[in-house]
Design a protein around this motif. Structure first.
Motif, short mmCIF file in Angstrom:
data_model
loop_
_atom_site.label_atom_id
_atom_site.label_comp_id
_atom_site.label_asym_id
_atom_site.label_seq_id
_atom_site.Cartn_x
_atom_site.Cartn_y
_atom_site.Cartn_z
N ILE A 176 0.83 -1.21 0.00
CA ILE A 176 0.00 0.00 0.00
C ILE A 176 0.87 1.26 0.00
O ILE A 176 0.36 2.37 0.22
CB ILE A 176 -1.00 0.02 1.18
N TYR A 209 -0.97 4.66 1.20
CA TYR A 209 -2.37 4.99 0.98
C TYR A 209 -3.11 4.96 2.32
O TYR A 209 -2.71 4.27 3.26
CB TYR A 209 -3.01 4.02 0.00
N TYR A 210 -4.19 5.69 2.40
CA TYR A 210 -4.96 5.83 3.64
C TYR A 210 -5.80 4.57 3.82
O TYR A 210 -6.94 4.49 3.41
CB TYR A 210 -5.85 7.06 3.55
N PHE A 211 -5.21 3.58 4.48
CA PHE A 211 -5.84 2.27 4.59
C PHE A 211 -7.12 2.31 5.43
O PHE A 211 -8.02 1.51 5.24
CB PHE A 211 -4.84 1.28 5.20
N TYR A 212 -7.22 3.28 6.36
CA TYR A 212 -8.42 3.37 7.20
C TYR A 212 -9.63 3.76 6.36
O TYR A 212 -10.76 3.45 6.70
CB TYR A 212 -8.19 4.41 8.30
N TYR A 213 -9.40 4.46 5.26
CA TYR A 213 -10.48 4.85 4.35
C TYR A 213 -10.18 4.30 2.95
O TYR A 213 -9.89 5.05 2.03
CB TYR A 213 -10.62 6.37 4.29
N PRO A 214 -10.22 2.98 2.79
CA PRO A 214 -9.82 2.40 1.50
C PRO A 214 -10.76 2.75 0.36
O PRO A 214 -10.41 2.58 -0.80
CB PRO A 214 -9.83 0.89 1.79
N LEU A 215 -11.97 3.27 0.68
CA LEU A 215 -12.93 3.62 -0.37
C LEU A 215 -12.92 5.11 -0.67
O LEU A 215 -13.81 5.62 -1.35
CB LEU A 215 -14.34 3.18 0.05
N HIS A 242 -3.64 9.64 0.69
CA HIS A 242 -2.58 9.02 1.46
C HIS A 242 -2.75 9.39 2.93
O HIS A 242 -3.65 10.15 3.28
CB HIS A 242 -1.22 9.47 0.93
N GLU A 243 -1.88 8.86 3.80
CA GLU A 243 -2.04 9.11 5.23
C GLU A 243 -0.68 9.33 5.87
O GLU A 243 0.30 8.65 5.53
CB GLU A 243 -2.76 7.94 5.89
N TRP A 290 -4.76 -7.61 8.98
CA TRP A 290 -5.44 -6.70 8.07
C TRP A 290 -6.77 -7.26 7.55
O TRP A 290 -7.48 -6.61 6.81
CB TRP A 290 -4.54 -6.31 6.89
N ASP A 328 -6.28 -0.86 10.48
CA ASP A 328 -5.22 0.13 10.32
C ASP A 328 -4.29 0.20 11.51
O ASP A 328 -3.14 0.64 11.39
CB ASP A 328 -5.82 1.52 10.03
#
Length: 559
Positions: free
Chosen positions: A46, A55-61, A66-67, A334, A340
């Motif tokens: 990611i 990438y902002y894995f907490y908001y994958p949609l 990014h984060e 995950w 996250d």
């Protein structure tokens, strides 16, 4: 206030020398080693090499932002692994994150870091400053402590220029964090807000030491002493019995213990505080159910087998993967909700060997097994000013297959210090559910959703008695109850339909004995998910026009 001007202090950074000896990687426990490399493979997937951020894995949609925070954690992992372009990528991350640090010295968010790099400028006409939303003051602590680890452990890899950049960033970070005062400008940072308070103290004290700012050093020591004094009241953190934030607090206390000078109150008290927290955790932990028994001051889920709690990562690093996340489909963190927080693994792993030396020996066996046919009752107290009007009294009864916990409290707001009724869980039951034809054995749960500012809880073997001392006919007892496992009853119409447990309303209860039932589902129902858990909502109401004190007595037996 500080003894030197900001300009003079920053000018002096270039005169600082590197530590005498540094290595390319820290020693990890064997369990942490496997956990670390598994997580790093995921984080590699990611990582966006063009942007230089995860990438902002907490908001994958959320269409690709990014984060920031997780990317700095990843940079620590890159330096720990130190293969190929890892160090180059880590240095790029450090420079980019610091370049985006908030620079308006008069703003409340000065010295903070972006939540994600694409976000608009905080305080601009289209992006109002909303604390814990458009900006998060705790990012100073999370990112600041991580930059400390990078400076201390990997200085020989990043070079002196990047070390100096980190010191400059942490100086600005600390100045900005000094603007935080509990109860002012919407901020809730009191010494009782344990995890950011512990981070604030160590970043402030450490930065003051390294920047030769005696006032900053003293500020860190003074704030740390306030935390210590509160801790010493009950030998525990105010933020008590928390599956996620114990982990953040333990990380901060590890830095207290490892990086502060021997003259510091942090260095002098950190190891003891780590040991006390682990002792309490071990007493409340059920290794068979793989859950920290309730009640919880703050939680992000109801079953630690189904979400990533940072304490699960610590358990993994200490005694192995086989002692966390039981059940099919949970091989990798995950795959769970709140996944996250698995991005914190590089931090846990990097300091794992040192942290292990602080854990009391007796705790290791508690993390591995719960003695068959044994039971124990644990009594503890905790206090969180200014939200607690009196000390909270906590009692939990544990057996290998059933555990019941309750919290007696009197607070200023529903939800306690977190001011969040979805994360404060003052009465919790867990039980072992037998395997069905379609699913392995699992854990069932029942958790009180708080609706009153005060409650008296009485816990004993197979019983949970709850009373609202300030309640009335409008009071309710609302419970979050696990859905039945695959292969069990799909529909719950009352207590009798809950899989794997026999719960009845006992004598002395003043509520209507039949609960109102609702379902809070992923794609339907009458209420919303909490922490991405779907559940049955069982609510016990009072009889109309009742003048009795609201009381619910539950008898709880395994089949």
């Amino acid at each position: 206030m500080r003894s030197n001007s900001l300009a003079a202090s920053l000018a002096g950074l270039l005169a600082l020398s590197l530590p005498a000896a540094q290595v390319a990687a820290t020693k990890m426990t064997s369990h942490a080693h496997s956990m670390f490399h598994k997580e790093m493979k995921f984080l590699d997937n990611i990582y966006d090499p063009v942007a230089g951020y995860l990438y902002y894995f907490y908001y994958p949609l959320a269409a690709g932002p990014h984060e920031t925070r997780s990317t700095v954690w990843y940079a620590t992992g890159l330096l720990q692994r130190n293969e190929g372009n890892d160090t180059v990528n880590a240095i790029r991350i450090i420079k980019d994150v610091i370049a985006n640090q908030e620079k308006n010295v008069s703003a409340q968010w000065y010295g903070d870091y972006t939540v994600y790099p694409e976000q608009p400028t905080v305080g601009s006409p289209s992006y109002a400053p909303v604390i814990y939303n458009s900006w998060d003051p705790n990012w100073r602590g999370f990112i600041g402590t991580t930059l400390m680890i990078i400076y201390e452990e990997f200085g020989s890899l990043i070079g002196k220029d990047v070390q100096d950049l980190i010191l400059e960033s942490l100086y600005n970070n600390t100045i900005g964090d000094s603007y935080r005062v509990g109860g002012v400008d919407g901020d809730n940072l009191y010494p009782s807000y344990s995890n950011p308070s512990l981070m604030r103290a160590v970043v402030t004290g450490w930065t003051g030491n390294h920047c030769n700012d005696s006032n900053m050093t003293a500020a860190g020591e003074t704030y740390a002493q306030e935390i210590i004094d509160l801790f010493n009241m009950n030998d525990t953190l105010s933020e008590f019995n928390v599956p996620t934030y114990y982990g953040v607090s333990l990380n901060a206390l590890t830095l207290w213990s490892k990086y502060m000078p021997e003259t510091s109150v942090m260095r002098q008290n950190g190891p003891r505080m780590v040991g006390d927290i682990w002792t309490a955790f071990g007493d409340f932990y059920n290794a068979k159910l793989r859950n920290l028994a309730g009640p919880w001051d703050r939680s992000y889920g109801y079953d630690m087998n189904r979400y990533v709690a940072i304490m699960s990562l610590y358990i993994w690093s200490l005694v192995g993967r086989e002692h966390v996340f039981s059940g099919a489909g949970t091989e990798d963190p995950w795959l769970l909700t709140h996944a996250d927080d698995g991005e914190f693994i590089p931090i846990v792993a990097t300091l794992s060997e040192y942290h292990k030396s602080l854990v009391p020996d007796a705790v290791f066996s508690q993390l591995k097994s719960f003695p068959a046919n044994a039971s124990r009752t644990v009594h503890r107290q905790a206090y969180t000013p200014p939200f607690d009007l009196e000390v909270r009294n906590i009692t939990t009864w544990l057996t290998p297959d059933l555990q019941i916990g309750g919290d007696s409290y009197n607070q200023t707001v529903v939800g306690g210090a977190s001011q969040d009724s979805t994360s404060f869980s003052p009465a919790v039951v867990h039980w072992h559910r037998n395997a069905t034809a379609l699913q392995d054995a699992s854990v069932g749960y029942l958790s009180l959703h708080p609706s009153e500012m005060s409650m008296q809880a009485s816990v004993a073997a197979n019983s949970l008695n709850l009373t609202y001392p300030a309640g009335n006919a409008s009071s309710v007892f609302t419970f979050v109850v696990s859905s039945n496992p695959l292969g069990g009853r799909r529909d719950v119409t009352g207590l009798a339909d809950i899989d794997g447990i026999n719960i009845t309303v006992g004598a002395g209860s003043t509520v209507n004995p039949e609960p109102v039932v609702a379902f809070c589902g992923l794609v339907g129902g009458t209420c919303s998910l909490i922490h991405n858990f779907e559940f049955w909502n069982l609510t016990f109401t009072m009889p109309a026009n009742s003048t009795a004190l609201p009381q619910l007595n539950l008898n709880i037996q395994l089949p």
